[in-house]
Motif scaffolding. Structure first.
Motif, PDB file in Angstrom:
ATOM      1  N   ASP A  70       0.824  -1.207   0.000  1.00  0.00           N
ATOM      2  CA  ASP A  70       0.000   0.000   0.000  1.00  0.00           C
ATOM      3  C   ASP A  70       0.857   1.255   0.000  1.00  0.00           C
ATOM      4  O   ASP A  70       0.523   2.256  -0.642  1.00  0.00           O
ATOM      5  CB  ASP A  70      -0.945   0.013   1.209  1.00  0.00           C
ATOM      6  CG  ASP A  70      -2.086  -0.990   1.068  1.00  0.00           C
ATOM      7  OD1 ASP A  70      -2.339  -1.415  -0.066  1.00  0.00           O
ATOM      8  OD2 ASP A  70      -2.703  -1.336   2.081  1.00  0.00           O
ATOM      9  N   ASP A  71       1.980   1.231   0.731  1.00  0.00           N
ATOM     10  CA  ASP A  71       2.899   2.369   0.728  1.00  0.00           C
ATOM     11  C   ASP A  71       3.423   2.620  -0.682  1.00  0.00           C
ATOM     12  O   ASP A  71       3.450   3.761  -1.160  1.00  0.00           O
ATOM     13  CB  ASP A  71       4.095   2.105   1.654  1.00  0.00           C
ATOM     14  CG  ASP A  71       3.722   2.045   3.121  1.00  0.00           C
ATOM     15  OD1 ASP A  71       2.768   2.746   3.510  1.00  0.00           O
ATOM     16  OD2 ASP A  71       4.373   1.299   3.866  1.00  0.00           O
ATOM     17  N   ILE A  72       3.831   1.552  -1.343  1.00  0.00           N
ATOM     18  CA  ILE A  72       4.372   1.678  -2.698  1.00  0.00           C
ATOM     19  C   ILE A  72       3.300   2.183  -3.652  1.00  0.00           C
ATOM     20  O   ILE A  72       3.558   3.029  -4.526  1.00  0.00           O
ATOM     21  CB  ILE A  72       4.957   0.331  -3.158  1.00  0.00           C
ATOM     22  CG1 ILE A  72       6.167  -0.022  -2.280  1.00  0.00           C
ATOM     23  CG2 ILE A  72       5.370   0.388  -4.625  1.00  0.00           C
ATOM     24  CD1 ILE A  72       6.698  -1.418  -2.504  1.00  0.00           C
ATOM     25  N   ALA A  73       2.065   1.691  -3.483  1.00  0.00           N
ATOM     26  CA  ALA A  73       0.963   2.151  -4.327  1.00  0.00           C
ATOM     27  C   ALA A  73       0.691   3.638  -4.125  1.00  0.00           C
ATOM     28  O   ALA A  73       0.242   4.328  -5.048  1.00  0.00           O
ATOM     29  CB  ALA A  73      -0.300   1.341  -4.018  1.00  0.00           C
ATOM     30  N   ASP A  74       0.983   4.140  -2.922  1.00  0.00           N
ATOM     31  CA  ASP A  74       0.779   5.559  -2.629  1.00  0.00           C
ATOM     32  C   ASP A  74       1.950   6.423  -3.087  1.00  0.00           C
ATOM     33  O   ASP A  74       1.948   7.633  -2.873  1.00  0.00           O
ATOM     34  CB  ASP A  74       0.568   5.766  -1.120  1.00  0.00           C
ATOM     35  CG  ASP A  74      -0.826   5.359  -0.672  1.00  0.00           C
ATOM     36  OD1 ASP A  74      -1.720   5.293  -1.528  1.00  0.00           O
ATOM     37  OD2 ASP A  74      -1.015   5.117   0.533  1.00  0.00           O
ATOM     38  N   GLY A  75       2.973   5.796  -3.703  1.00  0.00           N
ATOM     39  CA  GLY A  75       4.089   6.565  -4.248  1.00  0.00           C
ATOM     40  C   GLY A  75       5.307   6.666  -3.364  1.00  0.00           C
ATOM     41  O   GLY A  75       6.259   7.383  -3.693  1.00  0.00           O
ATOM     42  N   TYR A  76       5.308   5.945  -2.221  1.00  0.00           N
ATOM     43  CA  TYR A  76       6.483   5.999  -1.349  1.00  0.00           C
ATOM     44  C   TYR A  76       7.633   5.196  -1.955  1.00  0.00           C
ATOM     45  O   TYR A  76       7.432   4.121  -2.549  1.00  0.00           O
ATOM     46  CB  TYR A  76       6.169   5.437   0.040  1.00  0.00           C
ATOM     47  CG  TYR A  76       5.425   6.396   0.935  1.00  0.00           C
ATOM     48  CD1 TYR A  76       6.099   7.443   1.561  1.00  0.00           C
ATOM     49  CD2 TYR A  76       4.056   6.258   1.154  1.00  0.00           C
ATOM     50  CE1 TYR A  76       5.415   8.326   2.385  1.00  0.00           C
ATOM     51  CE2 TYR A  76       3.377   7.144   1.969  1.00  0.00           C
ATOM     52  CZ  TYR A  76       4.054   8.166   2.580  1.00  0.00           C
ATOM     53  OH  TYR A  76       3.381   9.048   3.381  1.00  0.00           O
ATOM     54  N   ILE A  77       8.842   5.711  -1.815  1.00  0.00           N
ATOM     55  CA  ILE A  77      10.055   4.997  -2.180  1.00  0.00           C
ATOM     56  C   ILE A  77      11.053   5.125  -1.042  1.00  0.00           C
ATOM     57  O   ILE A  77      10.872   5.956  -0.143  1.00  0.00           O
ATOM     58  CB  ILE A  77      10.679   5.541  -3.490  1.00  0.00           C
ATOM     59  CG1 ILE A  77      11.131   7.004  -3.306  1.00  0.00           C
ATOM     60  CG2 ILE A  77       9.719   5.388  -4.655  1.00  0.00           C
ATOM     61  CD1 ILE A  77      11.945   7.549  -4.477  1.00  0.00           C
ATOM     62  N   LEU A  78      12.087   4.296  -1.065  1.00  0.00           N
ATOM     63  CA  LEU A  78      13.174   4.385  -0.089  1.00  0.00           C
ATOM     64  C   LEU A  78      14.374   5.041  -0.765  1.00  0.00           C
ATOM     65  O   LEU A  78      14.922   4.502  -1.738  1.00  0.00           O
ATOM     66  CB  LEU A  78      13.547   2.993   0.431  1.00  0.00           C
ATOM     67  CG  LEU A  78      12.447   2.254   1.188  1.00  0.00           C
ATOM     68  CD1 LEU A  78      12.898   0.838   1.539  1.00  0.00           C
ATOM     69  CD2 LEU A  78      12.050   3.009   2.454  1.00  0.00           C
ATOM     70  N   GLY A  79      14.770   6.188  -0.248  1.00  0.00           N
ATOM     71  CA  GLY A  79      15.850   6.939  -0.869  1.00  0.00           C
ATOM     72  C   GLY A  79      17.167   6.193  -0.912  1.00  0.00           C
ATOM     73  O   GLY A  79      17.977   6.401  -1.818  1.00  0.00           O
ATOM     74  N   CYS A  80      17.396   5.301   0.061  1.00  0.00           N
ATOM     75  CA  CYS A  80      18.666   4.582   0.093  1.00  0.00           C
ATOM     76  C   CYS A  80      18.708   3.418  -0.878  1.00  0.00           C
ATOM     77  O   CYS A  80      19.769   2.827  -1.097  1.00  0.00           O
ATOM     78  CB  CYS A  80      18.977   4.096   1.510  1.00  0.00           C
ATOM     79  SG  CYS A  80      18.030   2.655   2.039  1.00  0.00           S
TER      80      CYS A  80
END
Length: 352
Positions: A329-339
Protein backbone atom coordinates in the motif's frame (compact mmCIF):
# COMPACT_ATOMS: atom_id res chain seq x y z
CA UNK A 1 33.12 5.28 33.65
CA UNK A 2 34.76 5.40 30.21
CA UNK A 3 33.63 8.34 28.08
CA UNK A 4 32.18 7.31 24.72
CA UNK A 5 33.07 9.06 21.48
CA UNK A 6 30.87 9.19 18.35
CA UNK A 7 31.63 6.78 15.51
CA UNK A 8 30.28 9.06 12.78
CA UNK A 9 29.55 12.72 12.13
CA UNK A 10 25.76 12.28 12.44
CA UNK A 11 25.68 10.54 15.81
CA UNK A 12 25.81 11.94 19.34
CA UNK A 13 26.59 10.56 22.78
CA UNK A 14 23.49 10.76 24.97
CA UNK A 15 23.56 10.54 28.77
CA UNK A 16 20.77 8.72 30.59
CA UNK A 17 18.98 11.18 32.87
CA UNK A 18 16.52 8.70 34.36
CA UNK A 19 15.26 5.13 34.01
CA UNK A 20 11.56 4.56 34.73
CA UNK A 21 10.11 1.10 35.40
CA UNK A 22 6.82 1.10 33.48
CA UNK A 23 5.90 -2.57 34.00
CA UNK A 24 7.76 -5.68 35.19
CA UNK A 25 9.44 -6.03 31.77
CA UNK A 26 9.31 -2.53 30.25
CA UNK A 27 11.46 0.51 31.01
CA UNK A 28 11.55 4.08 29.78
CA UNK A 29 15.00 5.59 29.21
CA UNK A 30 15.12 9.39 29.47
CA UNK A 31 18.06 11.17 27.83
CA UNK A 32 19.95 14.36 28.40
CA UNK A 33 21.08 15.79 25.07
CA UNK A 34 24.43 17.55 24.58
CA UNK A 35 23.98 21.22 23.84
CA UNK A 36 25.66 21.03 20.43
CA UNK A 37 23.12 18.41 19.31
CA UNK A 38 20.07 19.90 21.04
CA UNK A 39 18.19 20.89 17.88
CA UNK A 40 18.59 17.51 16.19
CA UNK A 41 17.41 15.48 19.17
CA UNK A 42 14.61 17.71 20.47
CA UNK A 43 13.09 18.97 17.20
CA UNK A 44 11.49 15.72 16.06
CA UNK A 45 8.06 14.53 14.90
CA UNK A 46 5.64 12.48 17.03
CA UNK A 47 6.00 8.79 16.22
CA UNK A 48 9.67 8.91 15.20
CA UNK A 49 12.43 6.68 16.59
CA UNK A 50 16.05 6.76 17.73
CA UNK A 51 18.70 4.36 16.45
CA UNK A 52 20.92 3.26 19.34
CA UNK A 53 24.39 1.70 19.13
CA UNK A 54 24.46 -1.21 21.58
CA UNK A 55 27.76 -2.89 22.52
CA UNK A 56 28.18 -6.53 21.53
CA UNK A 57 31.02 -8.89 22.46
CA UNK A 58 30.46 -10.85 19.25
CA UNK A 59 30.26 -8.07 16.64
CA UNK A 60 31.47 -4.97 18.49
CA UNK A 61 28.02 -3.39 18.30
CA UNK A 62 24.50 -3.82 16.99
CA UNK A 63 22.12 -1.07 15.89
CA UNK A 64 18.53 -1.12 17.11
CA UNK A 65 15.64 1.29 16.52
CA UNK A 66 13.42 2.31 19.47
CA UNK A 67 10.46 4.66 19.25
CA UNK A 68 10.28 7.86 21.22
CA UNK A 69 7.42 7.82 23.72
CA UNK A 70 8.06 11.46 24.59
CA UNK A 71 6.24 14.19 22.67
CA UNK A 72 8.04 17.08 20.96
CA UNK A 73 7.31 20.66 21.92
CA UNK A 74 6.06 19.83 25.42
CA UNK A 75 9.24 20.43 27.39
CA UNK A 76 9.94 16.70 27.75
CA UNK A 77 13.41 15.24 27.47
CA UNK A 78 13.68 12.62 24.69
CA UNK A 79 12.53 9.23 26.01
CA UNK A 80 12.36 5.74 24.52
CA UNK A 81 10.39 2.92 26.07
CA UNK A 82 11.80 -0.59 25.70
CA UNK A 83 10.14 -3.92 26.54
CA UNK A 84 12.20 -7.07 27.03
CA UNK A 85 11.66 -9.68 24.33
CA UNK A 86 12.68 -13.33 24.50
CA UNK A 87 16.04 -13.62 22.76
CA UNK A 88 16.09 -9.89 22.05
CA UNK A 89 19.71 -8.88 22.61
CA UNK A 90 19.13 -5.13 22.30
CA UNK A 91 16.07 -4.85 24.54
CA UNK A 92 17.58 -7.01 27.29
CA UNK A 93 20.91 -5.17 27.18
CA UNK A 94 19.16 -1.81 27.55
CA UNK A 95 16.97 -2.99 30.44
CA UNK A 96 19.93 -4.65 32.20
CA UNK A 97 22.70 -2.09 31.67
CA UNK A 98 21.37 1.44 31.33
CA UNK A 99 21.01 3.54 34.48
CA UNK A 100 21.13 7.24 35.31
CA UNK A 101 24.53 8.53 34.19
CA UNK A 102 25.09 5.82 31.54
CA UNK A 103 26.09 6.89 28.05
CA UNK A 104 24.97 5.52 24.70
CA UNK A 105 25.52 6.55 21.10
CA UNK A 106 22.46 7.50 19.03
CA UNK A 107 21.48 8.74 15.60
CA UNK A 108 18.99 11.65 15.41
CA UNK A 109 15.24 10.91 15.37
CA UNK A 110 13.86 9.66 12.08
CA UNK A 111 10.91 7.77 10.62
CA UNK A 112 7.66 8.54 8.79
CA UNK A 113 5.12 7.05 11.24
CA UNK A 114 3.73 10.48 12.03
CA UNK A 115 0.39 12.19 11.28
CA UNK A 116 0.31 14.40 8.22
CA UNK A 117 -2.49 16.40 9.87
CA UNK A 118 -2.37 16.55 13.68
CA UNK A 119 -5.88 18.08 13.72
CA UNK A 120 -7.53 15.16 11.89
CA UNK A 121 -9.68 12.58 13.72
CA UNK A 122 -7.32 9.78 14.76
CA UNK A 123 -7.76 6.08 15.46
CA UNK A 124 -4.64 4.99 17.35
CA UNK A 125 -4.16 1.22 17.65
CA UNK A 126 -1.43 -0.49 19.67
CA UNK A 127 -0.53 -3.74 21.38
CA UNK A 128 2.13 -4.23 24.03
CA UNK A 129 5.21 -2.07 23.52
CA UNK A 130 3.75 -0.89 20.21
CA UNK A 131 2.16 1.79 22.38
CA UNK A 132 5.48 3.68 22.40
CA UNK A 133 5.22 5.73 19.15
CA UNK A 134 1.44 5.87 19.50
CA UNK A 135 1.83 7.51 22.91
CA UNK A 136 4.00 10.21 21.35
CA UNK A 137 1.35 10.85 18.70
CA UNK A 138 -1.44 10.85 21.30
CA UNK A 139 0.21 13.40 23.60
CA UNK A 140 1.11 15.67 20.68
CA UNK A 141 -2.37 15.52 19.16
CA UNK A 142 -4.03 16.29 22.49
CA UNK A 143 -1.66 19.21 23.15
CA UNK A 144 -1.67 20.82 19.70
CA UNK A 145 -4.46 19.23 17.65
CA UNK A 146 -8.22 19.65 17.70
CA UNK A 147 -9.79 16.42 16.41
CA UNK A 148 -11.35 13.50 18.28
CA UNK A 149 -9.09 10.55 19.16
CA UNK A 150 -9.92 6.91 19.82
CA UNK A 151 -7.12 4.85 21.32
CA UNK A 152 -7.45 1.03 21.14
CA UNK A 153 -4.81 -0.71 23.26
CA UNK A 154 -4.42 -4.51 23.52
CA UNK A 155 -2.38 -6.34 26.17
CA UNK A 156 -2.15 -9.79 27.72
CA UNK A 157 -3.30 -8.61 31.16
CA UNK A 158 -3.84 -5.46 33.19
CA UNK A 159 -0.31 -5.69 34.64
CA UNK A 160 1.16 -5.49 31.11
CA UNK A 161 -0.43 -2.11 30.30
CA UNK A 162 2.39 0.38 29.75
CA UNK A 163 1.54 4.02 30.61
CA UNK A 164 -1.67 2.95 32.38
CA UNK A 165 -1.65 5.89 34.79
CA UNK A 166 -0.77 8.42 32.07
CA UNK A 167 -3.64 7.17 29.92
CA UNK A 168 -6.08 7.56 32.82
CA UNK A 169 -4.84 11.11 33.39
CA UNK A 170 -5.09 12.04 29.70
CA UNK A 171 -8.59 10.63 29.43
CA UNK A 172 -9.68 12.57 32.52
CA UNK A 173 -8.12 15.78 31.17
CA UNK A 174 -9.69 15.41 27.69
CA UNK A 175 -13.07 13.71 28.22
CA UNK A 176 -14.62 15.33 25.14
CA UNK A 177 -11.82 14.40 22.74
CA UNK A 178 -10.26 11.14 23.91
CA UNK A 179 -11.74 7.65 24.21
CA UNK A 180 -9.41 4.90 25.48
CA UNK A 181 -10.44 1.28 24.94
CA UNK A 182 -8.40 -1.48 26.62
CA UNK A 183 -8.52 -5.05 25.25
CA UNK A 184 -7.11 -7.63 27.68
CA UNK A 185 -6.35 -11.10 26.35
CA UNK A 186 -6.75 -12.53 29.86
CA UNK A 187 -10.41 -11.44 29.85
CA UNK A 188 -11.44 -11.22 26.20
CA UNK A 189 -9.09 -13.57 24.37
CA UNK A 190 -7.17 -12.54 21.29
CA UNK A 191 -8.88 -9.84 19.21
CA UNK A 192 -10.20 -11.26 15.93
CA UNK A 193 -10.45 -9.41 12.63
CA UNK A 194 -14.24 -9.68 12.89
CA UNK A 195 -14.45 -8.12 16.36
CA UNK A 196 -11.95 -5.42 15.38
CA UNK A 197 -13.91 -4.59 12.23
CA UNK A 198 -17.09 -4.11 14.26
CA UNK A 199 -15.25 -1.65 16.52
CA UNK A 200 -13.48 0.21 13.70
CA UNK A 201 -16.43 0.45 11.26
CA UNK A 202 -18.03 3.66 12.66
CA UNK A 203 -14.75 5.51 12.11
CA UNK A 204 -14.17 4.47 8.49
CA UNK A 205 -14.06 7.45 6.15
CA UNK A 206 -13.52 9.98 8.93
CA UNK A 207 -10.47 8.80 10.92
CA UNK A 208 -6.85 8.10 10.00
CA UNK A 209 -5.54 4.91 11.63
CA UNK A 210 -2.03 4.51 13.08
CA UNK A 211 -1.06 0.96 14.06
CA UNK A 212 1.90 -0.52 15.93
CA UNK A 213 2.32 -3.90 17.60
CA UNK A 214 3.44 -7.52 17.14
CA UNK A 215 3.07 -9.13 13.72
CA UNK A 216 0.00 -11.35 14.37
CA UNK A 217 -1.82 -8.43 16.00
CA UNK A 218 -0.97 -6.17 13.06
CA UNK A 219 -2.28 -8.79 10.64
CA UNK A 220 -5.60 -9.00 12.50
CA UNK A 221 -5.87 -5.20 12.69
CA UNK A 222 -5.20 -4.72 8.97
CA UNK A 223 -7.79 -7.36 8.11
CA UNK A 224 -10.24 -5.71 10.51
CA UNK A 225 -9.64 -2.27 9.03
CA UNK A 226 -10.17 -3.66 5.52
CA UNK A 227 -13.42 -5.32 6.60
CA UNK A 228 -14.47 -2.01 8.17
CA UNK A 229 -13.91 -0.31 4.77
CA UNK A 230 -10.94 1.81 5.76
CA UNK A 231 -9.17 3.02 2.63
CA UNK A 232 -5.54 1.96 2.47
CA UNK A 233 -4.27 5.55 2.40
CA UNK A 234 -5.97 6.14 5.76
CA UNK A 235 -4.00 3.31 7.40
CA UNK A 236 -0.40 3.80 8.59
CA UNK A 237 1.78 1.15 10.22
CA UNK A 238 5.09 1.12 12.06
CA UNK A 239 7.14 -2.04 11.53
CA UNK A 240 10.71 -2.54 12.78
CA UNK A 241 13.32 -4.76 11.17
CA UNK A 242 16.60 -5.67 12.87
CA UNK A 243 19.42 -3.79 11.19
CA UNK A 244 22.18 -6.07 9.93
CA UNK A 245 24.58 -3.34 8.81
CA UNK A 246 26.24 -0.53 10.74
CA UNK A 247 24.48 2.83 10.33
CA UNK A 248 27.10 4.36 12.66
CA UNK A 249 29.58 4.59 9.81
CA UNK A 250 29.96 7.66 7.64
CA UNK A 251 29.02 6.92 4.06
CA UNK A 252 31.96 6.84 1.68
CA UNK A 253 31.00 8.47 -1.61
CA UNK A 254 32.84 7.30 -4.73
CA UNK A 255 33.56 9.90 -7.38
CA UNK A 256 31.08 10.00 -10.27
CA UNK A 257 32.71 9.01 -13.56
CA UNK A 258 32.30 11.06 -16.74
CA UNK A 259 30.25 8.22 -18.24
CA UNK A 260 27.90 8.16 -15.22
CA UNK A 261 27.50 11.94 -15.31
CA UNK A 262 26.69 11.96 -19.03
CA UNK A 263 23.85 9.46 -18.62
CA UNK A 264 22.51 10.83 -15.31
CA UNK A 265 18.84 11.57 -14.69
CA UNK A 266 17.63 14.90 -13.31
CA UNK A 267 15.74 14.96 -10.01
CA UNK A 268 13.94 17.76 -8.23
CA UNK A 269 14.10 17.09 -4.48
CA UNK A 270 11.92 18.93 -1.96
CA UNK A 271 13.51 18.76 1.50
CA UNK A 272 12.55 20.85 4.55
CA UNK A 273 10.54 23.23 2.36
CA UNK A 274 13.38 23.89 -0.08
CA UNK A 275 13.71 22.55 -3.64
CA UNK A 276 17.01 21.26 -5.02
CA UNK A 277 17.76 20.27 -8.62
CA UNK A 278 20.30 17.41 -8.71
CA UNK A 279 22.01 15.20 -11.24
CA UNK A 280 21.19 11.56 -10.40
CA UNK A 281 23.56 8.93 -11.85
CA UNK A 282 21.62 5.78 -12.61
CA UNK A 283 23.89 3.55 -10.53
CA UNK A 284 23.64 5.70 -7.37
CA UNK A 285 20.94 5.80 -4.71
CA UNK A 286 19.03 9.01 -4.05
CA UNK A 287 20.51 9.25 -0.55
CA UNK A 288 24.05 9.02 -1.96
CA UNK A 289 23.27 11.75 -4.50
CA UNK A 290 21.84 14.02 -1.82
CA UNK A 291 24.79 13.49 0.52
CA UNK A 292 27.22 14.21 -2.32
CA UNK A 293 25.39 17.50 -2.88
CA UNK A 294 25.82 18.46 0.78
CA UNK A 295 22.15 17.92 1.72
CA UNK A 296 21.11 16.58 5.12
CA UNK A 297 19.43 13.49 3.70
CA UNK A 298 17.39 11.51 6.25
CA UNK A 299 18.68 7.94 6.57
CA UNK A 300 19.79 5.37 9.12
CA UNK A 301 20.46 1.87 7.86
CA UNK A 302 21.19 2.31 4.12
CA UNK A 303 19.74 -1.19 3.68
CA UNK A 304 16.03 -0.55 3.09
CA UNK A 305 15.14 -1.96 6.49
CA UNK A 306 14.29 1.01 8.74
CA UNK A 307 12.22 3.37 6.56
CA UNK A 308 14.08 6.51 7.72
CA UNK A 309 14.65 7.62 4.13
CA UNK A 310 11.07 7.05 2.91
CA UNK A 311 9.88 9.80 0.58
CA UNK A 312 7.21 10.35 -2.05
CA UNK A 313 7.91 9.98 -5.76
CA UNK A 314 5.60 12.51 -7.44
CA UNK A 315 7.04 12.21 -10.95
CA UNK A 316 9.12 9.57 -12.71
CA UNK A 317 9.99 5.92 -12.04
CA UNK A 318 12.64 4.09 -9.98
CA UNK A 319 13.92 0.63 -9.17
CA UNK A 320 14.42 -0.40 -5.55
CA UNK A 321 16.92 -3.12 -4.63
CA UNK A 322 15.08 -3.71 -1.35
CA UNK A 323 11.67 -2.32 -0.43
CA UNK A 324 11.34 -4.27 2.83
CA UNK A 325 10.44 -1.27 5.00
CA UNK A 326 7.45 -0.46 2.74
CA UNK A 327 4.28 -2.48 2.36
CA UNK A 328 2.44 -2.76 -0.99
CA UNK A 329 0.00 0.00 0.00
CA UNK A 330 2.90 2.37 0.73
CA UNK A 331 4.37 1.68 -2.70
CA UNK A 332 0.96 2.15 -4.33
CA UNK A 333 0.78 5.56 -2.63
CA UNK A 334 4.09 6.56 -4.25
CA UNK A 335 6.48 6.00 -1.35
CA UNK A 336 10.05 5.00 -2.18
CA UNK A 337 13.17 4.39 -0.09
CA UNK A 338 15.85 6.94 -0.87
CA UNK A 339 18.67 4.58 0.09
CA UNK A 340 17.47 1.91 -2.35
CA UNK A 341 16.01 3.91 -5.26
CA UNK A 342 17.83 4.30 -8.59
CA UNK A 343 16.26 6.19 -11.52
CA UNK A 344 14.73 4.43 -14.53
CA UNK A 345 13.71 7.59 -16.41
CA UNK A 346 15.24 10.98 -17.25
CA UNK A 347 13.30 13.37 -15.00
CA UNK A 348 11.97 12.78 -11.50
CA UNK A 349 10.45 14.69 -8.59
CA UNK A 350 10.70 13.59 -4.95
CA UNK A 351 9.29 15.04 -1.73
CA UNK A 352 10.63 14.37 1.77
Amino acid sequence: MRELTPHCTRSAILTVAEVIDETADARSIVFDVPENHSDKFTDYLPGQFLTLRIPSEQTGSVARCYSLSSAPGRGELPKVTVKRTNGGYGSNWICDHLAAGSQIEALPPSGVFTPANIHAPLLLIAAGSGVTPVMSILKTALATGTGPITFFYANRSESDVIFAEQLRELQAAHPNRLVVVHWLESLQGLPSAKSLAAFFRPMAGSHSAYVCGPGPFMDAVHEGLAKAKFKHHDVHSEVYNSLSGDPFEDVGLAEVSAEEAADAAEVEVELDGETHLLSWPRSRSLVDVMLAAGLDAPYSCQEGECGSCACTLTEGTVDMANSGALDPDDIADGYILGCQATPTCDKLKVEF
